[in-house]
Design a protein around this motif. Structure first.
Motif, PDB file in Angstrom:
ATOM      1  N   ARG A   1       1.038  -1.274  -0.153  1.00 31.89           N
ATOM      2  CA  ARG A   1       0.041   0.119   0.112  1.00 31.89           C
ATOM      3  C   ARG A   1       1.021   1.392  -0.104  1.00 31.89           C
ATOM      4  O   ARG A   1       1.884   1.206   0.563  1.00 31.89           O
ATOM      5  CB  ARG A   1      -0.753   0.040   1.268  1.00 31.89           C
ATOM      6  N   PRO A   2       0.591   2.282  -0.709  1.00 31.94           N
ATOM      7  CA  PRO A   2       1.410   3.662  -0.616  1.00 31.94           C
ATOM      8  C   PRO A   2       0.867   4.164   0.790  1.00 31.94           C
ATOM      9  O   PRO A   2       0.011   4.060   1.350  1.00 31.94           O
ATOM     10  CB  PRO A   2       0.500   4.394  -1.575  1.00 31.94           C
TER      11      PRO A   2
ATOM     12  N   ALA B   1       1.262   7.766   2.822  1.00 32.40           N
ATOM     13  CA  ALA B   1       1.456   9.363   2.713  1.00 32.40           C
ATOM     14  C   ALA B   1       1.653   9.918   4.181  1.00 32.40           C
ATOM     15  O   ALA B   1       2.477   9.592   4.706  1.00 32.40           O
ATOM     16  CB  ALA B   1       0.100   9.779   2.092  1.00 32.40           C
ATOM     17  N   GLY B   2       0.640  10.554   4.772  1.00 27.77           N
ATOM     18  CA  GLY B   2       0.673  11.194   5.922  1.00 27.77           C
ATOM     19  C   GLY B   2       0.740  10.021   6.902  1.00 27.77           C
ATOM     20  O   GLY B   2       1.143  10.280   8.196  1.00 27.77           O
ATOM     21  N   GLY B   3       0.007   8.976   6.643  1.00 31.27           N
ATOM     22  CA  GLY B   3      -0.258   7.642   7.893  1.00 31.27           C
ATOM     23  C   GLY B   3      -1.100   7.957   8.672  1.00 31.27           C
ATOM     24  O   GLY B   3      -1.488   7.216   9.367  1.00 31.27           O
ATOM     25  N   HIS B   4      -1.876   8.967   8.593  1.00 29.44           N
ATOM     26  CA  HIS B   4      -2.900   9.293   9.679  1.00 29.44           C
ATOM     27  C   HIS B   4      -4.468   8.752   9.527  1.00 29.44           C
ATOM     28  O   HIS B   4      -5.149   8.957  10.253  1.00 29.44           O
ATOM     29  CB  HIS B   4      -3.116  10.831   9.941  1.00 29.44           C
ATOM     30  N   SER B   5      -4.549   8.115   8.351  1.00 31.27           N
ATOM     31  CA  SER B   5      -5.478   7.052   8.265  1.00 31.27           C
ATOM     32  C   SER B   5      -5.110   5.849   8.232  1.00 31.27           C
ATOM     33  O   SER B   5      -5.533   4.863   8.872  1.00 31.27           O
ATOM     34  CB  SER B   5      -6.413   7.458   6.981  1.00 31.27           C
ATOM     35  N   LEU B   6      -4.083   5.470   7.514  1.00 30.71           N
ATOM     36  CA  LEU B   6      -3.607   4.188   7.283  1.00 30.71           C
ATOM     37  C   LEU B   6      -2.895   3.515   8.589  1.00 30.71           C
ATOM     38  O   LEU B   6      -3.309   2.378   8.993  1.00 30.71           O
ATOM     39  CB  LEU B   6      -2.494   4.100   6.176  1.00 30.71           C
TER      40      LEU B   6
ATOM     41  N   THR C   1      -2.101  14.491   4.063  1.00 31.32           N
ATOM     42  CA  THR C   1      -1.915  15.031   2.869  1.00 31.32           C
ATOM     43  C   THR C   1      -3.096  15.143   2.080  1.00 31.32           C
ATOM     44  O   THR C   1      -4.055  14.456   2.498  1.00 31.32           O
ATOM     45  CB  THR C   1      -1.069  14.024   2.040  1.00 31.32           C
TER      46      THR C   1
ATOM     47  N   ASN D   1      -6.189  12.131   1.824  1.00 28.76           N
ATOM     48  CA  ASN D   1      -7.438  12.466   2.063  1.00 28.76           C
ATOM     49  C   ASN D   1      -8.431  11.996   0.914  1.00 28.76           C
ATOM     50  O   ASN D   1      -9.471  11.419   1.364  1.00 28.76           O
ATOM     51  CB  ASN D   1      -7.493  13.914   2.662  1.00 28.76           C
TER      52      ASN D   1
ATOM     53  N   ASN E   1     -14.010  11.468   5.413  1.00 25.04           N
ATOM     54  CA  ASN E   1     -12.972  12.335   4.970  1.00 25.04           C
ATOM     55  C   ASN E   1     -13.739  13.718   4.505  1.00 25.04           C
ATOM     56  O   ASN E   1     -14.657  13.540   3.699  1.00 25.04           O
ATOM     57  CB  ASN E   1     -12.137  11.791   3.762  1.00 25.04           C
ATOM     58  N   ASP E   2     -13.186  14.833   4.638  1.00 21.93           N
ATOM     59  CA  ASP E   2     -13.694  16.169   4.428  1.00 21.93           C
ATOM     60  C   ASP E   2     -13.221  16.612   2.772  1.00 21.93           C
ATOM     61  O   ASP E   2     -14.321  17.082   2.108  1.00 21.93           O
ATOM     62  CB  ASP E   2     -13.264  17.537   5.253  1.00 21.93           C
TER      63      ASP E   2
ATOM     64  N   LEU F   1      -2.202   8.124  -6.827  1.00 21.60           N
ATOM     65  CA  LEU F   1      -2.699   9.584  -7.226  1.00 21.60           C
ATOM     66  C   LEU F   1      -1.745  10.409  -7.036  1.00 21.60           C
ATOM     67  O   LEU F   1      -0.950  10.524  -6.127  1.00 21.60           O
ATOM     68  CB  LEU F   1      -3.847   9.758  -6.270  1.00 21.60           C
TER      69      LEU F   1
ATOM     70  N   LYS G   1     -19.379  22.236   8.882  1.00 19.58           N
ATOM     71  CA  LYS G   1     -19.291  21.113   9.376  1.00 19.58           C
ATOM     72  C   LYS G   1     -19.656  20.822  10.858  1.00 19.58           C
ATOM     73  O   LYS G   1     -19.251  21.717  11.683  1.00 19.58           O
ATOM     74  CB  LYS G   1     -17.667  20.755   9.339  1.00 19.58           C
TER      75      LYS G   1
ATOM     76  N   TYR H   1     -14.531  13.578  13.099  1.00 16.27           N
ATOM     77  CA  TYR H   1     -15.217  13.591  11.621  1.00 16.27           C
ATOM     78  C   TYR H   1     -16.333  14.206  11.736  1.00 16.27           C
ATOM     79  O   TYR H   1     -16.927  14.569  12.887  1.00 16.27           O
ATOM     80  CB  TYR H   1     -14.852  12.182  11.489  1.00 16.27           C
TER      81      TYR H   1
END
Ligand SMILES: Cc1cc2nc3c(=O)[nH]c(=O)nc-3n(C[C@H](O)[C@H](O)[C@H](O)COP(=O)(O)OP(=O)(O)OC[C@H]3O[C@@H](n4cnc5c(N)ncnc54)[C@H](O)[C@@H]3O)c2cc1C
Length: 287
Positions: free
Chosen positions: A29-30, A32-37, A111, A115, A123-124, A167, A185, A193
């Motif tokens: 898996r790629p 990125a910021g890692g804050h979901s993964l 990122t 997102n 995700n927003d 992406l 929101k 969230y």
């Protein structure tokens, strides 16, 4: 909890990342910021055998104006969006929404690419991308292609990304000069969230709405473009009756999950309120 074991790779170019993803297969898996993964890995809801960290690829960062479009590299962080003068003047709705994502620590790492590629209905950024008519550049073993944000989301965590694709950037057409915008929101507390959120971009002429787009966050398994709701206000002065019509049209396409943020009927109801507030605030800002 502690994630399962995984291999770590840090390619220096998009080409190398694509080769790695292709050779490692579905286990990779790629990152990125890692804050979901990473939270998903800690919960063992994701157990990738390999992470392909995109931080070593310089070409994936940056915000560039290209004629009447803004191109944003996938590894551009939410913090960098908030700090950008270009985004402040051209796409202020991105800053309004980014400021409502989590907290400064998450925004320093998270990122725009992560997102929008994540596919989490909470995700927003995805609903904003639909509202703004954005396109995503996807690069993979078969080459590069552009997919409209409106065609990208297929279900919760299901997107148009093919195995091995990354992406690499998001391209957003500049909204009309003098446009009004708002991202409303509702969340239970700072850092949460959305219980429900709505994005509006519109233009006004002679006191009436001339054009309008409305996006919805966390009110369906994918982000939604509320086309009938937007049509309900075009040509009106946003009087009470047309606002009510727009909220009802938006609620009609919502199907949120019943979860800790509330039952379905409550979330739809507050979703309608977010649409009404975003329309009013956007109209107030329009020149
Ligand atoms: C406490 C907390 C609160 C949060 N609150 C919110 C919130 O209110 N709103 C919100 O929108 N988000 C929220 N988030 C999520 C945060 O914004 C994440 O940063 C974002 O969802 C994912 O971006 P990332 O760069 O961290 O991606 P990652 O976590 O690294 O990746 C997410 C997924 O996307 C894939 N991916 C990442 N980049 C690419 C790419 N370029 N190409 C292809 N696939 C890619 C990964 O493989 C992974 O599957 C919150 C996170 C935390 C920890």
């Amino acid at each position: 909890m502690i994630p399962g074991p995984f291999g770590y790779h840090r390619p220096a170019s998009v080409g190398d990342a694509i080769k790695l993803l292709a050779s490692l297969g579905e286990e990779a898996r790629p990152l990125a910021g890692g804050h979901s993964l990473i939270p998903m890995m800690k919960l063992r809801l994701a157990t990738p055998g390999h992470l392909v960290d995109l931080h070593g690829i310089a070409g994936l960062k940056g915000i560039h104006r290209d004629g009447n479009r803004i191109a944003i590299g996938a590894m551009t962080t939410q913090h960098e969006l908030l700090a950008s003068d270009e985004i402040r003047s051209s796409l202020p709705i991105l800053q309004e929404a980014a400021a409502l994502i989590a907290d400064p620590q998450v925004r320093y790492r998270g990122t725009i690419g992560g997102n929008v590629a994540n596919g989490d209905p909470g995700n927003d950024m995805p609903a904003l991308m639909l509202t703004l008519g954005a396109a995503y550049r996807l690069e993979g073993p078969s080459g590069a292609r552009e997919v409209m944000a409106s065609d990208f989301y297929q279900g919760a965590y299901f997107t148009a990304l093919e195995p091995g694709e990354i992406l690499t950037s998001v391209t957003i057409p500049l909204p009309a000069a003098g446009h009004g915008y708002a991202y409303e929101k509702l969340k239970r507390k700072v850092g949460d969230y959305a219980t429900a959120a709505a994005a509006v971009v519109l233009t006004m002429a002679g006191g009436k709405v001339a054009s309008c787009a409305i996006g919805l966050t966390n009110l369906h398994e994918t982000p939604l473009l509320a086309v009938d709701a937007a049509n309900a206000v075009i040509g009106t002065s946003l009087d009470a009756a047309s606002l009510k019509k727009a909220a009802a049209a938006a609620e009609a396409i919502m199907s949120p999950a019943a979860d800790a943020r509330g039952p379905v009927e409550y979330r739809k109801h507050v979703g309608g309120i977010m649409v009404t507030r975003a329309l009013q605030r956007a109209a107030h800002r329009a020149k």
